[in-house]
Design a protein around this motif. Structure first.
Motif, PDB file in Angstrom:
ATOM      1  N   LYS A 157      47.118  39.488  54.174  1.00 30.81           N
ATOM      2  CA  LYS A 157      47.296  38.757  52.911  1.00 30.81           C
ATOM      3  C   LYS A 157      45.975  38.612  52.158  1.00 30.81           C
ATOM      4  O   LYS A 157      45.940  38.723  50.931  1.00 30.81           O
ATOM      5  CB  LYS A 157      47.928  37.387  53.180  1.00 30.81           C
ATOM      6  N   LEU A 158      44.892  38.363  52.893  1.00 26.28           N
ATOM      7  CA  LEU A 158      43.583  38.272  52.255  1.00 26.28           C
ATOM      8  C   LEU A 158      43.171  39.627  51.686  1.00 26.28           C
ATOM      9  O   LEU A 158      42.660  39.713  50.556  1.00 26.28           O
ATOM     10  CB  LEU A 158      42.538  37.766  53.252  1.00 26.28           C
ATOM     11  N   ASP A 159      43.392  40.694  52.460  1.00 26.78           N
ATOM     12  CA  ASP A 159      43.095  42.052  51.973  1.00 26.78           C
ATOM     13  C   ASP A 159      43.854  42.341  50.682  1.00 26.78           C
ATOM     14  O   ASP A 159      43.291  42.851  49.708  1.00 26.78           O
ATOM     15  CB  ASP A 159      43.478  43.102  53.019  1.00 26.78           C
ATOM     16  N   LYS A 160      45.133  42.036  50.695  1.00 26.28           N
ATOM     17  CA  LYS A 160      45.977  42.308  49.529  1.00 26.28           C
ATOM     18  C   LYS A 160      45.505  41.534  48.304  1.00 26.28           C
ATOM     19  O   LYS A 160      45.436  42.072  47.195  1.00 26.28           O
ATOM     20  CB  LYS A 160      47.431  41.956  49.850  1.00 26.28           C
ATOM     21  N   LEU A 161      45.159  40.257  48.513  1.00 28.92           N
ATOM     22  CA  LEU A 161      44.696  39.439  47.398  1.00 28.92           C
ATOM     23  C   LEU A 161      43.373  39.968  46.849  1.00 28.92           C
ATOM     24  O   LEU A 161      43.224  40.171  45.632  1.00 28.92           O
ATOM     25  CB  LEU A 161      44.516  37.986  47.855  1.00 28.92           C
ATOM     26  N   PHE A 162      42.402  40.218  47.717  1.00 28.77           N
ATOM     27  CA  PHE A 162      41.080  40.650  47.250  1.00 28.77           C
ATOM     28  C   PHE A 162      41.122  42.047  46.630  1.00 28.77           C
ATOM     29  O   PHE A 162      40.392  42.327  45.678  1.00 28.77           O
ATOM     30  CB  PHE A 162      40.069  40.600  48.396  1.00 28.77           C
ATOM     31  N   ASN A 163      41.997  42.904  47.153  1.00 30.38           N
ATOM     32  CA  ASN A 163      42.082  44.261  46.617  1.00 30.38           C
ATOM     33  C   ASN A 163      42.735  44.315  45.240  1.00 30.38           C
ATOM     34  O   ASN A 163      42.601  45.317  44.530  1.00 30.38           O
ATOM     35  CB  ASN A 163      42.811  45.179  47.599  1.00 30.38           C
ATOM     36  N   LYS A 164      43.422  43.251  44.852  1.00 30.10           N
ATOM     37  CA  LYS A 164      43.952  43.169  43.490  1.00 30.10           C
ATOM     38  C   LYS A 164      42.828  43.232  42.458  1.00 30.10           C
ATOM     39  O   LYS A 164      43.032  43.618  41.312  1.00 30.10           O
ATOM     40  CB  LYS A 164      44.727  41.857  43.298  1.00 30.10           C
ATOM     41  N   PHE A 165      41.629  42.836  42.877  1.00 30.76           N
ATOM     42  CA  PHE A 165      40.494  42.731  41.961  1.00 30.76           C
ATOM     43  C   PHE A 165      39.452  43.821  42.211  1.00 30.76           C
ATOM     44  O   PHE A 165      38.338  43.740  41.699  1.00 30.76           O
ATOM     45  CB  PHE A 165      39.859  41.348  42.087  1.00 30.76           C
ATOM     46  N   LYS A 166      39.829  44.831  42.980  1.00 31.86           N
ATOM     47  CA  LYS A 166      38.866  45.884  43.336  1.00 31.86           C
ATOM     48  C   LYS A 166      38.337  46.613  42.108  1.00 31.86           C
ATOM     49  O   LYS A 166      37.171  47.016  42.060  1.00 31.86           O
ATOM     50  CB  LYS A 166      39.523  46.870  44.304  1.00 31.86           C
ATOM     51  N   ALA A 167      39.191  46.776  41.100  1.00 34.29           N
ATOM     52  CA  ALA A 167      38.787  47.501  39.893  1.00 34.29           C
ATOM     53  C   ALA A 167      38.051  46.621  38.889  1.00 34.29           C
ATOM     54  O   ALA A 167      37.491  47.122  37.910  1.00 34.29           O
ATOM     55  CB  ALA A 167      40.016  48.127  39.230  1.00 34.29           C
ATOM     56  N   ASN A 168      38.065  45.323  39.127  1.00 30.96           N
ATOM     57  CA  ASN A 168      37.374  44.379  38.238  1.00 30.96           C
ATOM     58  C   ASN A 168      36.006  44.086  38.849  1.00 30.96           C
ATOM     59  O   ASN A 168      35.877  43.240  39.722  1.00 30.96           O
ATOM     60  CB  ASN A 168      38.192  43.096  38.097  1.00 30.96           C
ATOM     61  N   GLN A 169      34.988  44.794  38.385  1.00 29.54           N
ATOM     62  CA  GLN A 169      33.674  44.723  39.033  1.00 29.54           C
ATOM     63  C   GLN A 169      33.104  43.312  39.051  1.00 29.54           C
ATOM     64  O   GLN A 169      32.459  42.899  40.023  1.00 29.54           O
ATOM     65  CB  GLN A 169      32.693  45.665  38.340  1.00 29.54           C
ATOM     66  N   THR A 170      33.358  42.544  38.002  1.00 32.08           N
ATOM     67  CA  THR A 170      32.822  41.178  37.928  1.00 32.08           C
ATOM     68  C   THR A 170      33.421  40.296  39.015  1.00 32.08           C
ATOM     69  O   THR A 170      32.694  39.618  39.757  1.00 32.08           O
ATOM     70  CB  THR A 170      33.107  40.564  36.547  1.00 32.08           C
ATOM     71  N   ILE A 171      34.758  40.297  39.125  1.00 33.72           N
ATOM     72  CA  ILE A 171      35.422  39.487  40.151  1.00 33.72           C
ATOM     73  C   ILE A 171      35.128  40.045  41.535  1.00 33.72           C
ATOM     74  O   ILE A 171      34.919  39.284  42.494  1.00 33.72           O
ATOM     75  CB  ILE A 171      36.943  39.427  39.906  1.00 33.72           C
ATOM     76  N   LYS A 172      35.093  41.360  41.659  1.00 33.21           N
ATOM     77  CA  LYS A 172      34.793  42.013  42.941  1.00 33.21           C
ATOM     78  C   LYS A 172      33.434  41.551  43.469  1.00 33.21           C
ATOM     79  O   LYS A 172      33.285  41.253  44.665  1.00 33.21           O
ATOM     80  CB  LYS A 172      34.802  43.526  42.763  1.00 33.21           C
ATOM     81  N   THR A 173      32.445  41.460  42.590  1.00 32.82           N
ATOM     82  CA  THR A 173      31.111  41.018  42.996  1.00 32.82           C
ATOM     83  C   THR A 173      31.136  39.573  43.482  1.00 32.82           C
ATOM     84  O   THR A 173      30.484  39.221  44.487  1.00 32.82           O
ATOM     85  CB  THR A 173      30.120  41.165  41.831  1.00 32.82           C
ATOM     86  N   ILE A 174      31.893  38.716  42.799  1.00 31.58           N
ATOM     87  CA  ILE A 174      32.010  37.317  43.219  1.00 31.58           C
ATOM     88  C   ILE A 174      32.669  37.233  44.591  1.00 31.58           C
ATOM     89  O   ILE A 174      32.232  36.475  45.467  1.00 31.58           O
ATOM     90  CB  ILE A 174      32.802  36.507  42.178  1.00 31.58           C
ATOM     91  N   ILE A 175      33.723  38.021  44.806  1.00 34.77           N
ATOM     92  CA  ILE A 175      34.411  38.033  46.101  1.00 34.77           C
ATOM     93  C   ILE A 175      33.454  38.486  47.207  1.00 34.77           C
ATOM     94  O   ILE A 175      33.421  37.907  48.300  1.00 34.77           O
ATOM     95  CB  ILE A 175      35.654  38.935  46.043  1.00 34.77           C
TER      96      ILE A 175
END
Length: 291
Positions: free
Chosen positions: A263-281
């Motif tokens: 579930k954590l993988d699925k949630l975080f991977n939703k933002f993989k293409a959003n570099q700004t949110i990806k960096t925060i994660i």
């Protein structure tokens, strides 16, 4: 006197003047401001502020702030589900192992040879007539057993919060008895289990009260655990708390642990293409994206 309240139009003008790109339909922006609130959204645009005047980094989008907000919302829902799973398991283990150790004393949680004075001095104010009346099984017990001052722990603890249950564990005098519980989670030192439980009570309460989660700071810090390394060796972040939860979940149910990871993988991977949110994660939550 503090600052005065402002209208939605003034709030939008402030965001624009500070450099935020208002990339959503203006009516949608108003909807978000009325739904979530300007002040609360400030927790989610704070990472993009570059100076004391609250100006934003060039390119900061309103939609990115909303994405970060909903990442936080979804993360709260996931964490509270699995912390509740731990709560049930811990309550069961506490009742079983301590009660079988003191098998002639079903109200051991009231015994001054078992529990600390600091705990017992407050029990009367908690276990009062109101507590007896408002909890169905406790009320039934005292109706059927009018001479009993307290109900057995397996009945009483069903009505305790997670924090209250953890307090019971903390105040058991005999460390060997506490160890009977901690070893169920492959933790030899009860003080380490206490640290993990205190951490997860704090996270659970923050989730339940809609606290800001992604940037959570844990004052005490989380103890080290075998096979888990904290992001940047920093033990005071949500990343450390999540790893503590994963560690204890392994000894509750491997299926539930795997489910949590997925579930954590699925949630975080939703933002993989959003570099700004990806960096925060990556920076705040220590998540490592696969290539």
């Amino acid at each position: 006197m503090g600052k005065k309240a402002t209208t939605i139009d003034v709030q939008i003008a402030k965001l624009r003047s500070r450099g935020m790109i208002l990339d959503l339909d203006i009516e949608k922006i108003k909807e978000h401001l009325l739904d979530i609130g300007y002040y609360r959204l400030g927790f989610y645009w704070y990472p993009f502020e570059v100076d004391a005047k609250h100006n934003f980094e060039i390119g900061t989008k309103f939609s990115t702030v909303i994405d970060l907000y909903y990442l936080d919302v979804d993360l709260r829902y996931i964490l509270i589900k699995y912390i509740n799973r731990l709560e049930l398991n811990f309550r069961t283990n506490l009742i079983y192992w301590v009660s079988t150790n003191y098998d002639n004393n079903p109200i051991w949680y009231t015994d001054n040879t078992i529990m600390s004075f600091a705990y017992l001095k407050d029990i009367k104010s908690h276990y009062n007539n109101n507590f007896k009346k408002k909890n169905l099984l406790i009320n039934k017990h005292h109706v059927n057993n009018p001479l009993d001052k307290y109900a057995p722990c397996w009945k009483t603890f069903e009505y305790y919060t997670f924090g209250s249950i953890v307090k019971v564990y903390e105040n058991i005098i005999d460390d060997e008895v506490r160890k009977l519980v901690s070893t169920q989670y492959n933790i030899k030192k009860p003080v380490k289990l206490q640290n993990i439980l205190d951490t997860l009570v704090f996270v659970r309460n923050s989730c339940a009260h809609s606290g800001v989660i992604y940037d959570l700071h844990i004052d005490e810090g989380v103890v080290e655990m075998p096979s888990y390394k904290f992001n940047n060796d920093y033990s005071h972040s949500l990343d450390a708390a999540i790893k503590a939860l994963l560690y204890v979940m392994e000894y509750i149910s491997l299926d539930r642990k795997k489910e949590l990871e997925i579930k954590l993988d699925k949630l975080f991977n939703k933002f993989k293409a959003n570099q700004t949110i990806k960096t925060i994660i990556e920076d705040k939550l220590g998540y490592v994206y696969s290539c």
